[in-house]
Design an enzyme around this catalytic site. Sequence first.
Site, PDB file in Angstrom:
ATOM      1  N   TYR A 136     -80.787  34.480 -77.133  1.00 35.96           N
ATOM      2  CA  TYR A 136     -79.861  35.135 -78.057  1.00 35.96           C
ATOM      3  C   TYR A 136     -80.608  36.121 -78.941  1.00 35.96           C
ATOM      4  O   TYR A 136     -81.636  35.787 -79.544  1.00 35.96           O
ATOM      5  CB  TYR A 136     -79.145  34.104 -78.933  1.00 35.96           C
ATOM      6  CG  TYR A 136     -78.071  34.748 -79.788  1.00 35.96           C
ATOM      7  CD1 TYR A 136     -76.846  35.082 -79.241  1.00 35.96           C
ATOM      8  CD2 TYR A 136     -78.302  35.055 -81.120  1.00 35.96           C
ATOM      9  CE1 TYR A 136     -75.861  35.704 -79.992  1.00 35.96           C
ATOM     10  CE2 TYR A 136     -77.322  35.672 -81.888  1.00 35.96           C
ATOM     11  CZ  TYR A 136     -76.105  35.993 -81.323  1.00 35.96           C
ATOM     12  OH  TYR A 136     -75.145  36.621 -82.070  1.00 35.96           O
ATOM     13  N   GLN A 200     -69.635  32.078 -80.084  1.00 36.06           N
ATOM     14  CA  GLN A 200     -69.006  32.198 -78.764  1.00 36.06           C
ATOM     15  C   GLN A 200     -70.035  32.489 -77.673  1.00 36.06           C
ATOM     16  O   GLN A 200     -69.864  32.074 -76.518  1.00 36.06           O
ATOM     17  CB  GLN A 200     -67.905  33.260 -78.781  1.00 36.06           C
ATOM     18  CG  GLN A 200     -68.332  34.662 -79.145  1.00 36.06           C
ATOM     19  CD  GLN A 200     -68.301  34.938 -80.634  1.00 36.06           C
ATOM     20  OE1 GLN A 200     -68.358  34.013 -81.452  1.00 36.06           O
ATOM     21  NE2 GLN A 200     -68.205  36.200 -80.999  1.00 36.06           N
ATOM     22  N   ASN A 227     -77.162  33.841 -87.062  1.00 44.72           N
ATOM     23  CA  ASN A 227     -76.606  33.474 -88.358  1.00 44.72           C
ATOM     24  C   ASN A 227     -76.214  32.000 -88.385  1.00 44.72           C
ATOM     25  O   ASN A 227     -76.469  31.241 -87.443  1.00 44.72           O
ATOM     26  CB  ASN A 227     -75.426  34.385 -88.717  1.00 44.72           C
ATOM     27  CG  ASN A 227     -74.271  34.253 -87.733  1.00 44.72           C
ATOM     28  OD1 ASN A 227     -74.151  33.263 -87.003  1.00 44.72           O
ATOM     29  ND2 ASN A 227     -73.415  35.255 -87.688  1.00 44.72           N
ATOM     30  N   THR A 250     -84.542  33.886 -93.123  1.00 46.16           N
ATOM     31  CA  THR A 250     -85.988  34.043 -93.041  1.00 46.16           C
ATOM     32  C   THR A 250     -86.659  33.710 -94.367  1.00 46.16           C
ATOM     33  O   THR A 250     -86.048  33.801 -95.439  1.00 46.16           O
ATOM     34  CB  THR A 250     -86.349  35.474 -92.604  1.00 46.16           C
ATOM     35  OG1 THR A 250     -87.741  35.539 -92.307  1.00 46.16           O
ATOM     36  CG2 THR A 250     -86.023  36.482 -93.684  1.00 46.16           C
ATOM     37  N   GLN A 272     -89.723  40.955 -96.260  1.00 43.75           N
ATOM     38  CA  GLN A 272     -88.890  39.882 -95.710  1.00 43.75           C
ATOM     39  C   GLN A 272     -87.537  39.813 -96.401  1.00 43.75           C
ATOM     40  O   GLN A 272     -86.538  39.438 -95.794  1.00 43.75           O
ATOM     41  CB  GLN A 272     -89.625  38.550 -95.810  1.00 43.75           C
ATOM     42  CG  GLN A 272     -90.853  38.461 -94.915  1.00 43.75           C
ATOM     43  CD  GLN A 272     -90.540  38.736 -93.455  1.00 43.75           C
ATOM     44  OE1 GLN A 272     -89.781  38.014 -92.812  1.00 43.75           O
ATOM     45  NE2 GLN A 272     -91.118  39.802 -92.911  1.00 43.75           N
ATOM     46  N   HIS A 275     -84.369  41.495 -94.844  1.00 42.33           N
ATOM     47  CA  HIS A 275     -83.642  40.940 -93.700  1.00 42.33           C
ATOM     48  C   HIS A 275     -82.214  40.569 -94.064  1.00 42.33           C
ATOM     49  O   HIS A 275     -81.284  40.787 -93.283  1.00 42.33           O
ATOM     50  CB  HIS A 275     -84.353  39.686 -93.180  1.00 42.33           C
ATOM     51  CG  HIS A 275     -85.436  39.953 -92.200  1.00 42.33           C
ATOM     52  ND1 HIS A 275     -85.212  40.321 -90.903  1.00 42.33           N
ATOM     53  CD2 HIS A 275     -86.785  39.881 -92.330  1.00 42.33           C
ATOM     54  CE1 HIS A 275     -86.362  40.482 -90.260  1.00 42.33           C
ATOM     55  NE2 HIS A 275     -87.331  40.219 -91.112  1.00 42.33           N
ATOM     56  N   GLU A 341     -91.539  29.334 -93.087  1.00 42.63           N
ATOM     57  CA  GLU A 341     -91.518  30.013 -91.796  1.00 42.63           C
ATOM     58  C   GLU A 341     -92.761  30.896 -91.651  1.00 42.63           C
ATOM     59  O   GLU A 341     -93.471  30.835 -90.660  1.00 42.63           O
ATOM     60  CB  GLU A 341     -90.249  30.851 -91.696  1.00 42.63           C
ATOM     61  CG  GLU A 341     -90.126  31.661 -90.420  1.00 42.63           C
ATOM     62  CD  GLU A 341     -88.970  32.635 -90.460  1.00 42.63           C
ATOM     63  OE1 GLU A 341     -88.575  33.110 -89.380  1.00 42.63           O
ATOM     64  OE2 GLU A 341     -88.459  32.942 -91.558  1.00 42.63           O
ATOM     65  N   HIS A 342     -92.998  31.751 -92.648  1.00 45.97           N
ATOM     66  CA  HIS A 342     -94.185  32.610 -92.689  1.00 45.97           C
ATOM     67  C   HIS A 342     -94.969  32.286 -93.953  1.00 45.97           C
ATOM     68  O   HIS A 342     -94.390  32.279 -95.053  1.00 45.97           O
ATOM     69  CB  HIS A 342     -93.811  34.095 -92.759  1.00 45.97           C
ATOM     70  CG  HIS A 342     -92.812  34.546 -91.744  1.00 45.97           C
ATOM     71  ND1 HIS A 342     -91.457  34.646 -92.024  1.00 45.97           N
ATOM     72  CD2 HIS A 342     -92.965  34.950 -90.465  1.00 45.97           C
ATOM     73  CE1 HIS A 342     -90.821  35.083 -90.954  1.00 45.97           C
ATOM     74  NE2 HIS A 342     -91.709  35.276 -89.983  1.00 45.97           N
ATOM     75  N   ASP A 375     -94.281  40.089 -87.073  1.00 40.88           N
ATOM     76  CA  ASP A 375     -92.921  40.371 -86.621  1.00 40.88           C
ATOM     77  C   ASP A 375     -92.906  41.249 -85.376  1.00 40.88           C
ATOM     78  O   ASP A 375     -91.959  41.203 -84.583  1.00 40.88           O
ATOM     79  CB  ASP A 375     -92.138  41.078 -87.736  1.00 40.88           C
ATOM     80  CG  ASP A 375     -91.693  40.126 -88.827  1.00 40.88           C
ATOM     81  OD1 ASP A 375     -91.652  38.913 -88.581  1.00 40.88           O
ATOM     82  OD2 ASP A 375     -91.393  40.607 -89.933  1.00 40.88           O
ATOM     83  N   HIS A 434     -86.375  -6.774 -63.704  1.00 36.79           N
ATOM     84  CA  HIS A 434     -87.495  -5.843 -63.658  1.00 36.79           C
ATOM     85  C   HIS A 434     -88.676  -6.489 -62.940  1.00 36.79           C
ATOM     86  O   HIS A 434     -89.322  -5.874 -62.080  1.00 36.79           O
ATOM     87  CB  HIS A 434     -87.930  -5.443 -65.083  1.00 36.79           C
ATOM     88  CG  HIS A 434     -87.030  -4.435 -65.740  1.00 36.79           C
ATOM     89  ND1 HIS A 434     -85.706  -4.675 -65.974  1.00 36.79           N
ATOM     90  CD2 HIS A 434     -87.294  -3.187 -66.213  1.00 36.79           C
ATOM     91  CE1 HIS A 434     -85.174  -3.611 -66.576  1.00 36.79           C
ATOM     92  NE2 HIS A 434     -86.117  -2.692 -66.720  1.00 36.79           N
TER      93      HIS A 434
END
Length: 449
Positions: A136, A200, A227, A250, A272, A275, A341-342, A375, A434
């Site tokens: 995606y 979707q 999102n 982010t 950042q 974004h 994240e960063h 990035d 077993h």
Amino acid sequence: MSDTTTGVIPRLDLRGRRLGLRELRAALPRAAFDVEAALAAVRPIVDDVRERGATALYEAAERFDGIRPPALRVPADVIGDALSTLDPEVRVALEESIRRARLVHADQRRTDSTTTVVDGGTVTERWVPVDRVGLYVPGGLAVYPSSVVMNVVPAQLADVPSLAVASPPQRDHGGWPHPTILAACALLGVDEVWAMGGAQAVAAFALGVDDGDDTCDPVSLVTGPGNIYVAAAKRLLKGVIGIDAEAGPTEIAVLADGSADAEHVASDLVSQAEHDPLAAAVLVTDSADLADAVEDALVRRVAATKHTERVATALAGTQSAIVLVDDLDAGLDLVNAYAAEHLEIQTRDAAAVAARVRNAGAVFVGPWSPVSLGDYCAGSNHVLPTGGCACHSSGLSVQSFLRGIHVVTYSEDALRDVGGHVVTLARAEDLPAHGEAVLARHPEVDPRG
């Protein structure tokens, strides 16, 4: 949290306070991102795709993207035209990004390993790629051809036999995904691209869909950022599909001392923040002078940047802050609790400080390694865990697309040698059948005679 000198970003003063992990996590700024609440909106979308297939996807495109795509699958000539009309400088930059990403991700390949447990008894771990993945690529506030690179390269190097890209249809481009995204797909040799966005698109990947002569077969795994509705769809469909993570807004955290360049730090926070209004920008420092200098630089840079309103909203939000700590040890405790994240390390002896970081999606060491390098062109992957998930999750890699399968091979004698223990443990767990599966082969190993 007290008012700052400028008001451009909140300030949190933790000096003189030694907080435990639970208290640190409670004190730290974090974006409000309630995936659970979004499930109520996403569930009917997913159910609609399940029940009505392509019709639901076209209607969702008109509702959420403002345009009905000419077809769900992007024709080969549209992808080819996007590459032929791509700005030559952008093409060269994308090619370099691809080259560097392939170098790094090629070293992540796994090799099969065989362990000889006993003579005649081996366990082999085979690394097998998933059969098909859906990648995606968002298309909201910005255009992300770099996300095409970051998703596709590790999947290809994992030898995934079938992959498809989905990106939202664009009103300004005839209902097709953005041409720069299509051009990036062409550069990577990806010819299956779908004009689908949001929850979707995740549903279509998970469930499969037919649109005339075009079929999007169900995938085994969906990766890529998006999102809150994309994240909610991933959560709803997890189990039907594998997912990389529920990516949230982010984040950048910077751990800096008095040696850091305030302009560098401020520019990285702004980079950042552009974004998304929910993007998080956090500076952790033991230097009040640096904190003041960064605030002053932010005032100038926010006013001068293209996306001023978006950046100002992100920096002023509860998810962003300048956090003052007593020393770098306290700063390390804080950034490890935050699990950004960063994470940038802009301190004296930055490499040694970075070596003490345990929780981060990616770490950027020293003044010449800004997050924006990662990035695009560092060679690292920018699909990374957010919302504190870096304490238990990794960024996207070749490993994300592989499964380890244990292959067990025992000879008759090797089974006889260990069979009595199997029978004993089976009886201890009250699962006698077993043990009987072994006794059917070697009745003489019964410990009870």
